[in-house]
Scaffold this motif. Structure first.
Motif, PDB file in Angstrom:
ATOM      1  N   GLY A 174       0.882  -1.199   0.196  1.00 21.61           N
ATOM      2  CA  GLY A 174       0.031  -0.265  -0.047  1.00 21.61           C
ATOM      3  C   GLY A 174       0.675   1.291  -0.046  1.00 21.61           C
ATOM      4  O   GLY A 174       0.290   2.459   0.161  1.00 21.61           O
ATOM      5  N   PHE A 175       2.080   1.248  -0.347  1.00 28.33           N
ATOM      6  CA  PHE A 175       2.917   2.305  -0.263  1.00 28.33           C
ATOM      7  C   PHE A 175       2.374   3.322  -1.488  1.00 28.33           C
ATOM      8  O   PHE A 175       1.954   2.860  -2.610  1.00 28.33           O
ATOM      9  N   ASN A 176       2.429   4.465  -1.136  1.00 25.94           N
ATOM     10  CA  ASN A 176       2.139   5.549  -2.148  1.00 25.94           C
ATOM     11  C   ASN A 176       3.071   5.293  -3.543  1.00 25.94           C
ATOM     12  O   ASN A 176       4.133   5.207  -3.513  1.00 25.94           O
ATOM     13  N   ALA A 177       2.217   5.268  -4.761  1.00 24.78           N
ATOM     14  CA  ALA A 177       3.048   4.904  -5.806  1.00 24.78           C
ATOM     15  C   ALA A 177       3.995   5.925  -6.226  1.00 24.78           C
ATOM     16  O   ALA A 177       5.027   5.497  -6.729  1.00 24.78           O
ATOM     17  N   GLN A 178       3.739   6.928  -6.129  1.00 27.36           N
ATOM     18  CA  GLN A 178       4.773   8.188  -6.360  1.00 27.36           C
ATOM     19  C   GLN A 178       5.992   7.787  -5.682  1.00 27.36           C
ATOM     20  O   GLN A 178       6.929   7.734  -6.327  1.00 27.36           O
ATOM     21  N   LEU A 179       5.759   7.469  -4.305  1.00 26.75           N
ATOM     22  CA  LEU A 179       7.198   7.278  -3.675  1.00 26.75           C
ATOM     23  C   LEU A 179       7.885   5.788  -3.877  1.00 26.75           C
ATOM     24  O   LEU A 179       8.934   5.840  -3.973  1.00 26.75           O
ATOM     25  N   ALA A 180       6.923   4.924  -4.148  1.00 27.11           N
ATOM     26  CA  ALA A 180       7.500   3.519  -4.456  1.00 27.11           C
ATOM     27  C   ALA A 180       8.286   3.739  -5.803  1.00 27.11           C
ATOM     28  O   ALA A 180       9.302   3.226  -5.716  1.00 27.11           O
ATOM     29  N   HIS A 181       7.813   4.409  -6.797  1.00 27.55           N
ATOM     30  CA  HIS A 181       8.386   4.282  -7.958  1.00 27.55           C
ATOM     31  C   HIS A 181       9.890   5.305  -7.960  1.00 27.55           C
ATOM     32  O   HIS A 181      10.947   5.072  -8.338  1.00 27.55           O
ATOM     33  N   GLY A 182       9.596   6.317  -6.953  1.00 29.31           N
ATOM     34  CA  GLY A 182      10.762   7.454  -6.630  1.00 29.31           C
ATOM     35  C   GLY A 182      11.745   6.814  -6.005  1.00 29.31           C
ATOM     36  O   GLY A 182      13.001   6.927  -6.346  1.00 29.31           O
ATOM     37  N   PHE A 183      11.648   6.069  -4.798  1.00 32.13           N
ATOM     38  CA  PHE A 183      12.695   5.270  -4.073  1.00 32.13           C
ATOM     39  C   PHE A 183      13.126   4.171  -4.979  1.00 32.13           C
ATOM     40  O   PHE A 183      14.411   3.908  -4.752  1.00 32.13           O
ATOM     41  N   MET A 184      12.437   3.474  -5.554  1.00 27.39           N
ATOM     42  CA  MET A 184      13.231   2.343  -6.440  1.00 27.39           C
ATOM     43  C   MET A 184      14.172   3.052  -7.286  1.00 27.39           C
ATOM     44  O   MET A 184      15.233   2.437  -7.598  1.00 27.39           O
ATOM     45  N   GLU A 185      13.766   4.124  -8.104  1.00 29.54           N
ATOM     46  CA  GLU A 185      14.726   4.564  -9.004  1.00 29.54           C
ATOM     47  C   GLU A 185      16.015   5.190  -8.508  1.00 29.54           C
ATOM     48  O   GLU A 185      16.999   5.084  -9.039  1.00 29.54           O
ATOM     49  N   MET A 186      15.618   5.987  -7.321  1.00 27.77           N
ATOM     50  CA  MET A 186      16.889   6.526  -6.385  1.00 27.77           C
ATOM     51  C   MET A 186      17.836   5.352  -6.195  1.00 27.77           C
ATOM     52  O   MET A 186      19.175   5.532  -6.459  1.00 27.77           O
ATOM     53  N   GLN A 187      17.294   4.306  -5.492  1.00 28.79           N
ATOM     54  CA  GLN A 187      18.299   3.294  -5.170  1.00 28.79           C
ATOM     55  C   GLN A 187      18.912   2.499  -6.360  1.00 28.79           C
ATOM     56  O   GLN A 187      20.179   2.216  -6.057  1.00 28.79           O
ATOM     57  N   ALA A 188      18.267   2.653  -7.252  1.00 24.31           N
ATOM     58  CA  ALA A 188      18.927   2.139  -8.615  1.00 24.31           C
ATOM     59  C   ALA A 188      19.966   3.162  -9.073  1.00 24.31           C
ATOM     60  O   ALA A 188      21.134   2.439  -9.390  1.00 24.31           O
TER      61      ALA A 188
END
Length: 301
Positions: free
Chosen positions: A250-264
């Motif tokens: 249930g994580f906010n989608a904007q944050l989920a995509h944003g953190f995934m890209e940041m960590q990559a």
């Protein structure tokens, strides 16, 4: 000097307030929570209760300040599990409010807490909001001097690993290995900001802040040893698997995509290219010291 600080008395704000008061500055700390008043006043500072979304409040609070310290956080926007929250848009609004308040108040010296990755317009994930706000503040007149402070990832972000370690027995991310990356202690960040406040201002400057450079595997070893799990692994999974895991809880989608890209971007090293071109002297607080703090939090939960 009269100094106004945004960001209340959190990880950076508290030690920064303490240091500035100790140096004899008159410090006003802005907070949106009235219950923080006693905490702020106990540090020898004045509390100003109001919202980052209220330009008139900000302008009035900034008036007569010699220096204002500006920061914005995702937590100030809303709950990370709120599907309707627009974190990037809301922080852009805060940045525009800061710009307007600085102009209306007549402040000429600004210190802005930005971040690693703020030099990038894309590929930095959720950190894009720092690039946005830097560019918003750069629209201020040339006679407004701005010091952009760009710390690397906070050690305290690692507290977010506790739940996964307890439930999965591992640190799980979309990058890992033995390649070192920089991390920073909030205490070293606060010390750097205090230094810059006392130094002359001229034009627009950038300062990176870091405390230690360690690899994911070194982090797992240090944290594992501190919590009594010496074999704690750092497990690497594909981007999409990590993203789906966050979305499924249930994580906010904007944050989920944003953190995934940041960590990559952390794993590829892209995030750190400008940092290494302008590498700072490392601060005092090393990973080993933070690991003790992490262990205390781990065993408390």
């Amino acid at each position: 000097m009269n100094i106004v600080l945004t960001g209340s008395v959190g990880n950076v704000g508290k030690p920064l307030t303490q240091e500035l008061v100790k140096k004899g500055h008159a410090v006003t700390v802005i907070t949106r929570k009235i219950e923080r008043r006693k905490d702020i006043e106990s540090l020898g500072a004045k509390a100003a209760i109001g919202s980052m979304f209220d330009v008139d409040f900000l302008s009035a609070t900034f008036k007569d300040a010699d220096i204002v310290y500006l920061m914005e956080t995702l937590e100030a926007v809303g709950d990370f599990f709120d599907q309707e929250a627009d974190f990037i848009g809301s922080i852009n609004e805060i940045g525009n409010n800061y710009r307007q308040a600085v102009r209306q108040s007549g402040v000429k010296r600004v210190v802005h807490l930005s971040s690693i990755g703020a030099h990038m317009q894309k590929g930095n994930g959720i950190l894009r909001f720092h690039n946005n706000v830097e560019n918003i503040l750069k629209q201020l007149p040339d006679d407004v001097c701005i010091k952009f402070i760009r710390p690397v990832g906070f050690y305290t972000n690692m507290f977010g690993l506790i739940r996964t370690i307890k439930t999965k027995g591992a640190i799980i991310s979309n990058y890992g290995g033995d390649k070192k990356e920089p991390w920073a202690s909030p205490f070293d960040i606060a010390a750097a900001i205090a230094e810059e406040i006392d130094r002359p201002f001229a034009g627009r400057t950038i300062r990176y802040v870091a405390s230690d450079e360690v690899s994911p595997n070194e982090i797992a070893k240090a944290l594992g040893a501190a919590i009594g799990k010496p074999d704690l692994p750092w497990q690497v999974i594909p981007d999409e698997q990590l993203l789906n895991a966050w979305l499924n809880i249930g994580f906010n989608a904007q944050l989920a995509h944003g953190f995934m890209e940041m960590q990559a971007s952390q794993g590829s090293g892209l995030l750190y290219e400008d940092y290494y071109r302008n590498k700072p002297t490392l601060g005092k607080v090393k990973l080993e010291a933070f690991a003790k703090q992490f262990a205390a939090a781990y065993h408390k939960e």
